[in-house]
Design a protein around this motif. Structure first.
Motif, short mmCIF file in Angstrom:
data_model
loop_
_atom_site.label_atom_id
_atom_site.label_comp_id
_atom_site.label_asym_id
_atom_site.label_seq_id
_atom_site.Cartn_x
_atom_site.Cartn_y
_atom_site.Cartn_z
N TYR A 7 0.82 -1.21 0.00
CA TYR A 7 0.00 0.00 0.00
C TYR A 7 0.86 1.26 0.00
CZ TYR A 7 -3.78 -3.25 0.98
OH TYR A 7 -4.68 -4.28 0.89
N ASP A 8 2.01 1.23 0.70
CA ASP A 8 2.92 2.38 0.66
C ASP A 8 3.46 2.57 -0.76
OD1 ASP A 8 3.05 3.28 3.43
OD2 ASP A 8 3.91 1.32 3.85
N SER A 11 -4.72 6.93 0.85
CA SER A 11 -4.31 6.25 2.09
C SER A 11 -5.47 6.02 3.04
CB SER A 11 -3.23 7.08 2.80
OG SER A 11 -3.77 8.26 3.37
N VAL A 19 -1.15 2.37 6.99
CA VAL A 19 -0.18 3.23 6.30
C VAL A 19 0.44 4.17 7.34
CG1 VAL A 19 0.12 5.02 4.56
CG2 VAL A 19 -1.46 3.13 4.14
N ARG A 25 1.89 7.41 8.90
CA ARG A 25 1.57 8.80 8.61
C ARG A 25 2.51 9.74 9.37
NH1 ARG A 25 -3.29 8.52 6.02
NH2 ARG A 25 -4.49 6.62 6.42
N ILE A 39 0.70 4.13 -2.95
CA ILE A 39 0.51 5.56 -2.69
C ILE A 39 1.68 6.37 -3.28
CG2 ILE A 39 0.42 7.31 -0.89
CD1 ILE A 39 -1.02 5.15 0.85
N GLY A 44 -2.68 11.29 -2.79
CA GLY A 44 -2.04 10.25 -1.99
C GLY A 44 -2.66 10.12 -0.62
N THR A 45 -3.02 11.25 -0.01
CA THR A 45 -3.65 11.21 1.31
C THR A 45 -5.04 10.58 1.25
OG1 THR A 45 -2.44 13.21 1.96
CG2 THR A 45 -4.38 12.64 3.27
N PRO A 104 0.29 10.60 4.49
CA PRO A 104 1.15 9.42 4.64
C PRO A 104 2.60 9.74 4.27
CG PRO A 104 -0.13 9.26 2.63
CD PRO A 104 -0.61 10.50 3.33
#
Length: 732
Positions: free
Chosen positions: A172-173, A211, A218, A220, A176, A207-208, A342
């Motif tokens: 997931y990182d 997330s 994720v 932050r 993003i 991106g935020t 994130p």
């Protein structure tokens, strides 16, 4: 609004209109760009998140109030992330803030000492490579964060640990970060109306939001409290003052150079006031002292924000100041929103920002100019050692390359034909060139004819002695040596005193009057000697042994300041020149000298153009204008100019045009005289036949000695002459 209406408003009203119409909207755009970058730079520097926001506020407000650049915007910069991260790692955050204060104090001293421009003496290739090295370092650090891990302490560790990090990535990182990178890279391809919104802001917002909808955890940003809660005084170091001083000097120098170079770049983007570099440096120092005292990152002028400011239409420093206020309001009122961002989104942003510091244009430029080795050495030093050592390596390599370029000399000996040789010596000729000199000169066989062409700007006694001794030895074996000196360091000066770099000579010094600075009693003789030494071999190929073939008959005044081949940019054989006092054309063949020249030019040489050229400050026209031309000799000759004086007094169109252009009465008369002589020449029977049968043109020129400009004179007026317009302007 009409001009009359505008004039009724005070300067204060005008300033408010500029503020509301231009600077306020621009400040909002810059704020939207600066916010995500400030957060990302704080992350990349391993500093508290709030430190980036504090630096953005201080950079905007303090430099906006005190700065010397009209449109530059200051704040935390990517160019300092590496050195700041190293400083924090070595001394801790609070002591790093103290170092920032000390660096700011040094910048203030630099500015007050008025040495700001000295920072610009650093080779641009080193600065470009330094930024590229910083960009690569940032990208290597942040790629680990984007993959869901943590960056390591060195570039080598970041590279060697990358395979392991790839095996343990967080999907997931990565998603993003990849989305942020894609938006950043593709934003320039979006329609213009959409690009009004800054790409970095859109990327971080997307991106935020992403997330918040993905199912996984994720990591932050963590921001403890508001911006005011993060403010804290720095701490004095407990020891190691030498290392502290070095860190402060490093930050001060890098921040100064980056700010000044950014200001230079911004000045090229607008037509407003130019930067006061000393004032700008004092303002940058004050901002760093303030930022360090409040717990913020170091501040520099930032080209990304500054370019955005110019593009958004800002007019004054108010836009930079207001952008700082926007950052402050956002950081205090919307701290909860910041904590939703994130780290992977900021990592993607920083990877793009870092790689944008590596500019292919700079690499191509370094390759073209022969500075690629400097660039590579500096980048490698910054990436694998540290920023200061990398820059020092770059400067040492640049200085070594400069020294090599300055002292090197090119020596070649070539066989021309039969027993003739050509030796060329070019560059700076010193004792360092002796091995090269002796090696090349040894190739020349005994008893040959040698032409030595010297284009040197510095000749020390050792090199002179080597060349002189070789020439003496060669001549003793029956050979001959002729020296052609094209450079600025003559052979004859070498044994007379300490070597000096020769003065670059201009065209008139070098070609027309080389004897003026010799101090010798016979200018003609010494001038001929200088001609033989410096120019004869250049002129020789242009002299046709089979006769002359000029394209123009050129009648001009006998004044010694007029050099026809120079003002017409022509060479030997191009002009058939006839001169007399006042460039006069007596009618009915009353001057046999001029008549003979004209007949020879038209019938034998078959010229295509006839030109009459007068000039400013003409003594003949001065005498005619004053009525002091009666009597025998010169007075009788100047009687031929009386028709020109009559036409001048009758208000000839050329006189009116010359008066409008600001010329004196005598110069107006000189121009009218050119027009009258052109008309007289055109009415000559031989000339009329040549115009009819061969299309010969008759033209008038005026040489303004004060400006060294040549004007066209026609029957109706005067005109400037540009490339390709001569025939159109001056043909009668």
């Amino acid at each position: 609004m009409s001009l009359d209406t505008q004039s009724q408003h005070s300067p204060g009203d005008s300033r408010w209109r500029v503020l509301l119409r231009h600077d306020l909207p621009a400040s909002l755009v810059v704020f939207l760009v600066a916010l995500p970058l400030s957060l990302g730079i704080a992350v990349a520097s391993d500093a508290p998140i709030a430190a980036g926001l504090i630096a953005a506020v201080v950079g905007g407000v303090v430099v906006g109030l005190l700065g010397g650049s009209a449109l530059q915007v200051s704040g935390p910069a990517a160019g300092l992330t590496v050195v700041v991260a190293e400083t924090i790692n070595q001394f801790g955050w609070k002591t790093a803030c103290f170092i920032t204060v000390a660096a700011g104090a040094l910048q203030v001293v630099f500015g007050l000492s008025r040495i700001a421009r000295a920072a610009l003496a650093i080779a641009p290739v080193v600065v470009h490579a330094m930024l590229a090295g910083i960009g690569i370092t940032i990208a290597l650090q942040q790629v680990h964060v984007l993959l869901g891990g943590s960056s390591h302490s060195s570039a080598l560790a970041n590279i060697t640990e990358l395979p392991r990090q790839l095996l343990n990535l967080h999907a997931y990182d990565v998603l993003i970060g990849a989305v942020v990178i894609a938006i950043m890279l593709g934003w320039k391809y979006m329609p213009g109306k959409i690009r009004v919104v800054p790409g970095p802001l859109v990327a971080v917002l997307v991106g935020t939001v992403l997330s918040l909808v993905v199912p996984g955890n994720v990591e932050r940003i963590v921001l403890n409290g508001s911006l005011f809660d993060a403010i804290g005084l720095p701490e004095m170091p407990s020891g190691g003052w030498g290392a502290v001083a070095l860190a402060a000097l490093t930050i001060a120098l890098i921040a100064s150079v980056e700010s000044l170079l950014s200001a230079v770049a911004v000045d090229k983007m607008h037509t407003g006031p130019r930067t006061d570099f000393d004032r700008e440096l004092v303002a940058q120092g004050a901002a760093n002292m303030t930022s360090g005292l409040l717990g913020g990152l170091p501040v520099t002028g930032v080209i990304v924000r500054s370019a955005t400011n110019v593009a958004a239409g800002a007019r004054t420093r108010a836009s930079a100041l207001i952008h700082g206020v926007w950052v402050l309001v956002f950081s205090v009122a919307l701290v909860g929103l910041v904590q939703q961002i994130p780290k992977a989104a900021l990592a993607g942003l920083l990877i793009v920002v870092g790689m944008q510091l590596v500019k292919t244009a700079h690499i191509r430029l370094a390759h073209r100019t022969g500075d690629l080795f400097i660039y590579v050495a500096t980048v490698a030093g910054v990436v694998f050692l540290n920023l200061l050592e990398g820059v020092l390596i770059g400067l040492v390599v640049a200085f070594a390359l400069l020294l090599w370029r300055v002292v090197r000399v090119a020596v070649t000996a070539e066989h021309v034909d039969d027993d003739r040789w050509l030796v060329r010596i070019e560059g700076t000729c010193t004792f360092l060139a002796l091995p090269r000199l002796s090696s090349e000169l040894a190739k020349v066989p005994a008893g040959t004819v040698v032409l030595v062409e010297m284009s040197v700007d510095f000749l020390d006694h050792a090199a002179y002695e080597s060349i002189h001794d070789w020439a003496t030895q060669h001549e003793s074996t029956g050979g001959t040596v002729e020296f052609i000196e094209l450079g600025t360091a003559p052979m004859k000066h070498a044994p007379a005193g300490p070597p000096v770099r020769g003065r670059a000579r201009g065209l008139l010094d070098d070609v027309l009057s080389p004897w003026r600075d010799t101090g010798e009693s016979s200018p003609i003789t010494s001038g001929i000697a200088a001609y033989h030494r410096r120019n004869a071999h250049v002129v020789r190929p242009h002299l046709d042994e089979h006769g002359q073939q000029p394209h123009s008959f050129f009648l001009t005044c006998a004044d010694s300041r007029i050099v026809p081949n120079v003002i017409t940019n022509s060479g030997p054989g191009d002009l058939f020149t006839v001169r007399n006092v006042g460039n006069l054309v007596p009618s009915y063949g009353r001057d046999t000298s001029l008549e003979a020249g004209l007949i020879f030019a038209l019938e034998e040489l078959r010229v295509d153009n006839l030109v009459v050229c007068g000039h400013s400050g003409c003594g003949a026209m001065t005498a005619v204008y004053a009525g002091a031309h009666t009597g025998s000799g010169l007075g009788d000759w100047l009687e031929y100019a009386v028709p020109s004086l009559d036409r001048f007094r009758m208000g000839h169109p050329v006189a009116r045009a010359a008066a409008d252009a600001g010329f004196s009465d005598v110069d107006q008369l000189s121009m009218v005289n050119v027009a009258v002589q052109v008309a007289t020449l055109s009415n000559h029977p031989l000339v009329r036949a040549a115009i009819r049968d061969r299309g010969v043109t008759v033209s008038g020129l005026f040489f303004d000695i004060g400006t060294a400009r040549v004007l066209a004179v026609t029957a109706d007026g005067i005109a400037e002459i540009d490339d390709g317009e001569l025939a159109e302007l001056v043909t009668v």
